[in-house]
Write a protein that holds these residues in place. Sequence first.
Motif, PDB file in Angstrom:
ATOM      1  N   TRP A   1      -5.771  -3.396   7.103  1.00 28.06           N
ATOM      2  CA  TRP A   1      -7.051  -4.089   6.944  1.00 28.06           C
ATOM      3  C   TRP A   1      -8.233  -3.146   7.145  1.00 28.06           C
ATOM      4  N   PHE A   2      -7.966  -1.940   7.643  1.00 27.20           N
ATOM      5  CA  PHE A   2      -9.036  -0.970   7.837  1.00 27.20           C
ATOM      6  C   PHE A   2      -9.653  -0.578   6.482  1.00 27.20           C
ATOM      7  N   PRO A   3     -10.881  -0.027   6.480  1.00 26.41           N
ATOM      8  CA  PRO A   3     -11.446   0.528   5.245  1.00 26.41           C
ATOM      9  C   PRO A   3     -10.535   1.609   4.664  1.00 26.41           C
ATOM     10  N   ALA A   4     -10.677   1.847   3.367  1.00 33.08           N
ATOM     11  CA  ALA A   4      -9.765   2.750   2.654  1.00 33.08           C
ATOM     12  C   ALA A   4      -9.720   4.144   3.261  1.00 33.08           C
ATOM     13  N   GLU A   5     -10.865   4.634   3.764  1.00 36.51           N
ATOM     14  CA  GLU A   5     -10.874   5.993   4.304  1.00 36.51           C
ATOM     15  C   GLU A   5     -10.026   6.118   5.566  1.00 36.51           C
ATOM     16  N   ILE A   6      -9.737   4.976   6.221  1.00 37.60           N
ATOM     17  CA  ILE A   6      -8.856   4.978   7.387  1.00 37.60           C
ATOM     18  C   ILE A   6      -7.435   4.612   6.981  1.00 37.60           C
ATOM     19  N   THR A   7      -7.316   3.625   6.102  1.00 36.90           N
ATOM     20  CA  THR A   7      -6.001   3.132   5.683  1.00 36.90           C
ATOM     21  C   THR A   7      -5.202   4.178   4.912  1.00 36.90           C
ATOM     22  N   THR A   8      -5.859   4.873   3.993  1.00 34.23           N
ATOM     23  CA  THR A   8      -5.134   5.785   3.098  1.00 34.23           C
ATOM     24  C   THR A   8      -4.377   6.886   3.833  1.00 34.23           C
ATOM     25  N   PRO A   9      -4.972   7.582   4.809  1.00 33.55           N
ATOM     26  CA  PRO A   9      -4.195   8.606   5.534  1.00 33.55           C
ATOM     27  C   PRO A   9      -2.990   8.029   6.272  1.00 33.55           C
ATOM     28  N   ILE A  10      -3.122   6.806   6.827  1.00 31.41           N
ATOM     29  CA  ILE A  10      -1.988   6.182   7.504  1.00 31.41           C
ATOM     30  C   ILE A  10      -0.878   5.876   6.500  1.00 31.41           C
ATOM     31  N   ALA A  11      -1.271   5.314   5.362  1.00 30.88           N
ATOM     32  CA  ALA A  11      -0.278   4.977   4.336  1.00 30.88           C
ATOM     33  C   ALA A  11       0.453   6.219   3.847  1.00 30.88           C
ATOM     34  N   ARG A  12      -0.272   7.313   3.671  1.00 27.10           N
ATOM     35  CA  ARG A  12       0.369   8.552   3.232  1.00 27.10           C
ATOM     36  C   ARG A  12       1.315   9.099   4.291  1.00 27.10           C
ATOM     37  N   ALA A  13       0.931   8.966   5.558  1.00 30.26           N
ATOM     38  CA  ALA A  13       1.807   9.445   6.640  1.00 30.26           C
ATOM     39  C   ALA A  13       3.101   8.639   6.672  1.00 30.26           C
ATOM     40  N   ILE A  14       3.003   7.326   6.475  1.00 30.73           N
ATOM     41  CA  ILE A  14       4.202   6.484   6.453  1.00 30.73           C
ATOM     42  C   ILE A  14       5.062   6.845   5.254  1.00 30.73           C
ATOM     43  N   ALA A  15       4.441   7.046   4.105  1.00 30.79           N
ATOM     44  CA  ALA A  15       5.202   7.458   2.915  1.00 30.79           C
ATOM     45  C   ALA A  15       5.892   8.797   3.162  1.00 30.79           C
ATOM     46  N   ASP A  16       5.208   9.729   3.812  1.00 28.34           N
ATOM     47  CA  ASP A  16       5.830  11.023   4.157  1.00 28.34           C
ATOM     48  C   ASP A  16       7.051  10.814   5.041  1.00 28.34           C
ATOM     49  N   GLU A  17       6.921   9.951   6.047  1.00 28.98           N
ATOM     50  CA  GLU A  17       8.007   9.708   6.996  1.00 28.98           C
ATOM     51  C   GLU A  17       9.226   9.112   6.295  1.00 28.98           C
ATOM     52  N   LEU A  18       8.982   8.220   5.348  1.00 33.65           N
ATOM     53  CA  LEU A  18      10.072   7.581   4.619  1.00 33.65           C
ATOM     54  C   LEU A  18      10.687   8.513   3.569  1.00 33.65           C
ATOM     55  N   GLU A  19       9.838   9.316   2.949  1.00 38.33           N
ATOM     56  CA  GLU A  19      10.330  10.211   1.900  1.00 38.33           C
ATOM     57  C   GLU A  19      11.089  11.393   2.467  1.00 38.33           C
ATOM     58  N   SER A  20      10.560  11.975   3.533  1.00 34.11           N
ATOM     59  CA  SER A  20      11.151  13.184   4.114  1.00 34.11           C
ATOM     60  C   SER A  20      11.350  13.004   5.608  1.00 34.11           C
ATOM     61  N   PRO A  21      12.364  12.190   6.005  1.00 33.80           N
ATOM     62  CA  PRO A  21      12.600  11.951   7.432  1.00 33.80           C
ATOM     63  C   PRO A  21      12.787  13.241   8.205  1.00 33.80           C
ATOM     64  N   GLN A  22      12.156  13.300   9.386  1.00 32.36           N
ATOM     65  CA  GLN A  22      12.273  14.492  10.214  1.00 32.36           C
ATOM     66  C   GLN A  22      13.526  14.409  11.101  1.00 32.36           C
TER      67      GLN A  22
ATOM     68  N   VAL B   1       0.833  -1.200   0.000  1.00 33.92           N
ATOM     69  CA  VAL B   1       0.000   0.000   0.000  1.00 33.92           C
ATOM     70  C   VAL B   1       0.874   1.258   0.000  1.00 33.92           C
ATOM     71  N   VAL B   2       1.914   1.248   0.832  1.00 38.46           N
ATOM     72  CA  VAL B   2       2.806   2.409   0.931  1.00 38.46           C
ATOM     73  C   VAL B   2       3.707   2.507  -0.293  1.00 38.46           C
ATOM     74  N   LEU B   3       4.170   1.367  -0.796  1.00 34.94           N
ATOM     75  CA  LEU B   3       5.090   1.402  -1.937  1.00 34.94           C
ATOM     76  C   LEU B   3       4.415   1.954  -3.184  1.00 34.94           C
ATOM     77  N   ARG B   4       3.119   1.730  -3.322  1.00 37.72           N
ATOM     78  CA  ARG B   4       2.409   2.316  -4.463  1.00 37.72           C
ATOM     79  C   ARG B   4       2.427   3.845  -4.382  1.00 37.72           C
ATOM     80  N   ILE B   5       2.283   4.369  -3.165  1.00 39.48           N
ATOM     81  CA  ILE B   5       2.309   5.827  -2.989  1.00 39.48           C
ATOM     82  C   ILE B   5       3.698   6.373  -3.300  1.00 39.48           C
ATOM     83  N   LEU B   6       4.743   5.706  -2.813  1.00 41.35           N
ATOM     84  CA  LEU B   6       6.106   6.157  -3.089  1.00 41.35           C
ATOM     85  C   LEU B   6       6.413   6.095  -4.581  1.00 41.35           C
ATOM     86  N   ALA B   7       5.880   5.069  -5.259  1.00 41.95           N
ATOM     87  CA  ALA B   7       6.084   4.971  -6.709  1.00 41.95           C
ATOM     88  C   ALA B   7       5.415   6.134  -7.428  1.00 41.95           C
TER      89      ALA B   7
END
Length: 319
Positions: A298-319, A22-28
Motif C-alpha cells: 500500500w506504500f507509494p510506488a517509490e517505496i513499494t517497488t524496491p521491496i517488490a524487487r527484493a522479494i522477487a530476487d529472494e524467490l528467483e535466486s534463493p540464498q 506486484v511481485v509476480l509481474r516482476i517475475l514475469a
Amino acid sequence: MSDDRPGSVLVLTNSRDSTADVVLRILAERRVPVVRVDPAVDLHSGASLTARYDAGGQRGTLVTPTRALDLRHVRSVWWRRPTAYCGPSDLDGQDAEFAGSQMFWGVGGILASLPGAHYMNHPWQIRNGEYKPAQLAAALRCGLRVPETTITLDPAEARRFCAGRSAVYKPLWNTRYRDLNDKAQQVWVRVVDPADITDRISACPHLFQAKVEKIFDVRLTAVGTRLFATRITSPELDWRRRQDLLTYEPISTPDSVAASVARYLSEMGLVFGAFDFAVTADGDWYFLECNPSGQWAWFPAEITTPIARAIADELESPQ
C-alpha cells in the motif's frame, strides 16, 4: 500448457492478493516460471495434488488448469496468504470437518515438505512467529527495546499494571468480528482507563502495554538481509485506523536495530518480516510486533517497488 521446468516458483495465496500481483509481474518480466495456487480453493475446483514416497525418495505433481508442476522442481515457495483449508462446498457437518482436517494435514504437509525448496516463509515458522508472546520474548533476547507489557486473565493484575501509567490495550490476534448489521468491526489499539477494566477480563488473555510517547511509527520490511524502513506519521495512536491521514518517508535503520532484527529473523527462522516500531523524540526504537506475512504494497510506488524487487530476487535466486 505444461510447465515442469526446473526452478519454478510456487506462490501460495488467495486470488484477491494484490500484494502478490506486484511481485509476480516482476517475475514475469524476468521470465521466471511461476505457479500460483490457492490450495484450499483450487483443489476443490479443477486442480489436483499427488505425492509419492518410496525408496527413491519423495516426488509428486501439482496440476492446475494451466500448469503441471513436478514438486521436485520447485526452487522457492512464497507462502503468502492462502485461504484456510476446508472441505468441499457440497459437504457439511462432520463430513466437512473431516475433509477440512485432512486437507490441512495432508495438503499442508506435502506443500510444507518440498525437497530442496527455499521457503519465504515456511508455514510452521509463520505460525510460530504469529504468537505475540513469542514475538515479545524473542525481541528481548535479540536486544530490541520492548515497552513494558503484561498479558493476563486476572482483572486485579490488569488494573495494577494500568494504574499510575499511560497504558494501551491491543488484541493478541485480529479475530474477525461483525456487528448486528453484519458490518465488519476492527479492534484498534486504545488507551486504557483502569476504571474500565471489569471482571470480564477473565474470559480470555488480554495484552496491556505501556504507551510509548512516540513522534512517529516505522514499518520496517525485512527481506533476507535487506531492510526497508518507512517512517509513518499519523495523528492516530493506531495508524491503521485512518490510513487516509498517513504520510510516508523512507528512513535509515539504526545499526543496533538492524543487528537485532537480523538476530530476530534468524532465531524465528524467518526470511521475511514486517516489523512495527514506535520511535520517541530521543530516537529510541520500540519494538511492537513482527508480522511474518505482513503487508507492504500500500506504500507509494517509490517505496513499494524496491521491496517488490527484493522479494522477487529472494524467490528467483534463493540464498
